[in-house]
Design an enzyme around this catalytic site. Structure first.
Site, PDB file in Angstrom:
ATOM      1  N   GLU A  41      -9.850  -1.673 -24.000  1.00  0.00           N
ATOM      2  CA  GLU A  41      -9.391  -1.368 -22.606  1.00  0.00           C
ATOM      3  C   GLU A  41      -8.757  -0.573 -22.176  1.00  0.00           C
ATOM      4  O   GLU A  41      -7.485  -0.664 -22.629  1.00  0.00           O
ATOM      5  CB  GLU A  41      -9.132  -2.972 -21.969  1.00  0.00           C
ATOM      6  CG  GLU A  41      -8.938  -3.074 -20.763  1.00  0.00           C
ATOM      7  CD  GLU A  41      -8.620  -4.593 -20.192  1.00  0.00           C
ATOM      8  OE1 GLU A  41      -8.385  -4.970 -19.107  1.00  0.00           O
ATOM      9  OE2 GLU A  41      -8.152  -5.447 -21.306  1.00  0.00           O
ATOM     10  N   LYS A 116     -14.846  -4.013 -14.713  1.00  0.00           N
ATOM     11  CA  LYS A 116     -14.529  -5.596 -15.241  1.00  0.00           C
ATOM     12  C   LYS A 116     -14.743  -6.550 -14.191  1.00  0.00           C
ATOM     13  O   LYS A 116     -14.321  -6.115 -13.022  1.00  0.00           O
ATOM     14  CB  LYS A 116     -13.113  -5.351 -15.365  1.00  0.00           C
ATOM     15  CG  LYS A 116     -12.420  -6.452 -16.262  1.00  0.00           C
ATOM     16  CD  LYS A 116     -11.134  -6.521 -16.676  1.00  0.00           C
ATOM     17  CE  LYS A 116     -10.548  -7.579 -17.585  1.00  0.00           C
ATOM     18  NZ  LYS A 116      -8.998  -7.305 -17.978  1.00  0.00           N
ATOM     19  N   CYS A 152     -12.626  -7.499 -21.764  1.00  0.00           N
ATOM     20  CA  CYS A 152     -11.379  -8.326 -22.040  1.00  0.00           C
ATOM     21  C   CYS A 152     -11.876  -9.716 -21.403  1.00  0.00           C
ATOM     22  O   CYS A 152     -12.885 -10.758 -21.940  1.00  0.00           O
ATOM     23  CB  CYS A 152     -10.081  -7.645 -21.684  1.00  0.00           C
ATOM     24  SG  CYS A 152      -8.892  -8.579 -22.617  1.00  0.00           S
TER      25      CYS A 152
END
Length: 562
Positions: A41, A116, A152
């Protein structure tokens, strides 16, 4: 298809340097027949960039660096790189101006962006401060393989695993419904004790539940108070770990997706750590090494008192930086015992580090004389005791200032919790190495260290004598504090298990002692706010994730004594 994980150690803000690390991994991937390379990330800038993201020129530079990286890639290699993307609707809708994204690079160009979807705002995370939430399930198709892309936190909302739902959506469920063949997760997940076991259990559950193999990529390295442990891994549809990278070092991990089996096949699996102490040791050594080097220091110094805390910090620093880059300063006072000097020198000999001895008796007399008239008619107390610590702190800072060495603070978590430390004295320093390590864990780490070396590292006398600040004759820590096993258990229940005072008393602790600890914890907040950054190894550290007010009269946690 052969897929590789680039477990890199980025320097935050070093865009060209981070791109260079990614490119090196790309070249290695190309030589070994890899088709898709995964990076962590925000790998182009390092995680967490924090308020650098508020600087428009930083965002522009990230985009330029990403474009250049795409142009430099080897042929026939696709790469997922962590970056940010401007939200074109941000100013119009009132949303944030950026997305936390992954970019697919291939054939000299940026082919796709994936945003994300779940943005954490707890503990050390504050992603709603910078990012807008992605709304679409993310996947790419590469050589007829449909690959789901998550970033994540997208992985951390499995309601069946956690027994609750933290977000309205589960990106893994959405990808399973889209019929992806494989899920990849690109993370920058900070280290805490035991977290790898949790990660692997969570991914195993998701893989079995959704019948999808999952590849997990993690960042490695120390960034300020956070330590990233790497240990990237992959699980097949049966929930078996089929590959695992090394912990606390950069690594290149390859996995193979078998189209016939529609699953990942067995690869290289790095072993797990045998004990928490071994894992913590690795984390702290990496944290010190990266903080020192990334802040462009060459050497460190610390005060050696002959106590267990400074002994452990000295051993960590020596392992991280080499014996030639660690200097121990002994500053005995008239109250210092003979063994405090001899134990400190024995430790330095075991570590083979340089030492200097600066007695402070005359300085103490000079301070006393200067304050004599003002303090006349008062009793000797904490203010006079703390002068010793502050004299030592001044000497250490003078050496740091003169030679450009980083001063390491040696206070442990138990002391930081209850304020058993001196502002502008032993709290001085640029990095607090064991600020998240309770006193009882300090001892277990030292014992582990001795047991894992052919010769003694921490002198036995340091481990067996009663801990003392030696600020007055015959003083020991337990004159002011509960025994450390009692104190640490109360603090663990309070900070980590979130138990109330009443629950802690029911567990068997003296109500008066519990109430005292709670009062000390609250009163010490102003000290902790002024402390050096401390390396985080637990899920509740006194660092960026600890957000308590200083001026507060809230007492609901107390037992009800009036």
């Amino acid at each position: 298809m052969k897929i590789a994980i680039a477990q890199i150690n980025p320097l935050i803000g070093d865009l060209s340097g981070n791109a260079g690390k990614i490119l090196e991994m790309c070249q290695q991937a190309s030589l070994t027949g890899v088709r898709l390379l995964l990076t962590p990330e925000l790998s182009i800038c390092g995680y967490p960039p924090r308020d650098l993201l508020l600087n428009p020129s930083f965002v522009v530079a990230m985009d330029q660096t990403l474009q250049k990286l795409a142009e430099d890639l080897p042929a026939n290699l696709a790469v997922l790189v962590g970056t940010v993307v401007k939200n074109s609707q941000g100013g119009i809708t009132g949303g944030k101006n950026l997305f936390n994204s992954m970019a697919l690079l291939e054939n000299g160009k940026i082919q796709q962006f994936f945003h994300k979807r779940l943005l954490p705002t707890y503990d050390v995370f504050d992603e709603h401060r910078y990012f807008e939430q992605g709304l679409e399930a993310n996947y790419l198709i590469l050589d007829n393989l449909k690959i789901g892309v998550t970033i994540c936190e997208d992985l951390w909302n499995n309601e069946e695993f956690w027994g609750k739902r933290s977000y309205p959506i589960n990106p893994i469920n959405d990808l399973a419904n889209l019929g992806v063949d494989l899920i990849v997760n690109l993370s920058a997940s900070p280290y805490t004790v035991g977290k790898q076991n949790l990660r692997e259990a969570m991914l195993k559950h998701s893989a079995v539940n959704f019948q999808k193999p999952i590849i997990y990529t993690n960042q490695v390295g120390g960034n300020d108070d956070l330590i990233f442990d790497g240990r990237s891994f992959a699980v097949n549809k049966q929930g078996e770990v089929i590959a695992r990278g090394q912990g606390f070092v950069s690594d290149f991990i390859t996995v193979e997706f078998d189209a016939n089996q529609e699953d990942l096949v067995l690869g290289n699996i790095s072993p797990v750590y045998e004990s928490e102490e071994g894992e913590i040791w690795k984390a702290l050594v990496l944290g010190v090494k990266d903080y020192v080097h990334k802040c462009r220091f060459s050497k460190v110094l610390l005060g050696l008192s002959g106590g267990v805390d400074s002994a452990l910090v000295a051993a960590i620093a020596t392992a991280a930086l080499g014996k030639e880059n660690v200097i121990g300063i002994l500053m005995p006072s008239p109250y210092s015992s003979e063994h405090s000097i001899s134990d400190a020198l024995a430790l330095a000999e075991n570590l083979d580090i340089q030492t200097e001895i600066l007695p402070i008796g005359e300085l103490m007399q000079a301070f006393d004389q200067s304050l004599n008239d003002l303090f006349a008619g008062t009793e000797f107390g904490i203010a006079e005791e703390n002068l010793q610590s502050r004299i030592r702190g001044n000497l250490l800072m003078a050496i740091s200032n003169k030679f450009g060495y980083l001063l390491l603070s040696t206070g442990n978590k138990s002391e930081m919790a209850v304020g058993y430390c001196t502002l502008y004295g032993d709290m001085n320093g640029g990095l607090s190495v064991i600020a998240d390590v309770p006193k009882t864990r300090v001892y277990s780490l030292c014992q582990w260290l001795n047991s894992h070396h052919q010769k003694e590292v921490i002198p036995v006398n340091i481990l067996t004598k009663a801990p003392s600040a030696e600020l007055k004759p015959g003083q020991v820590d337990q004159d002011s504090l509960p025994a450390y096993d009692i104190l640490d258990d109360i603090l663990d229940r309070l900070l980590h298990q979130h138990q109330s005072a009443a629950e802690i008393v029911i567990a068997g602790h003296d109500p008066v002692v519990v109430d005292k600890v709670l009062q000390l914890l609250s009163r010490a907040e102003f000290k902790r706010r002024q402390a050096a950054p401390g390396l985080k190894i637990t899920d509740r550290a006194f660092g960026t994730g600890w957000r308590m007010p200083i001026a507060s009269s809230w007492s609901a946690l107390r037992i009800g004594l009036t």
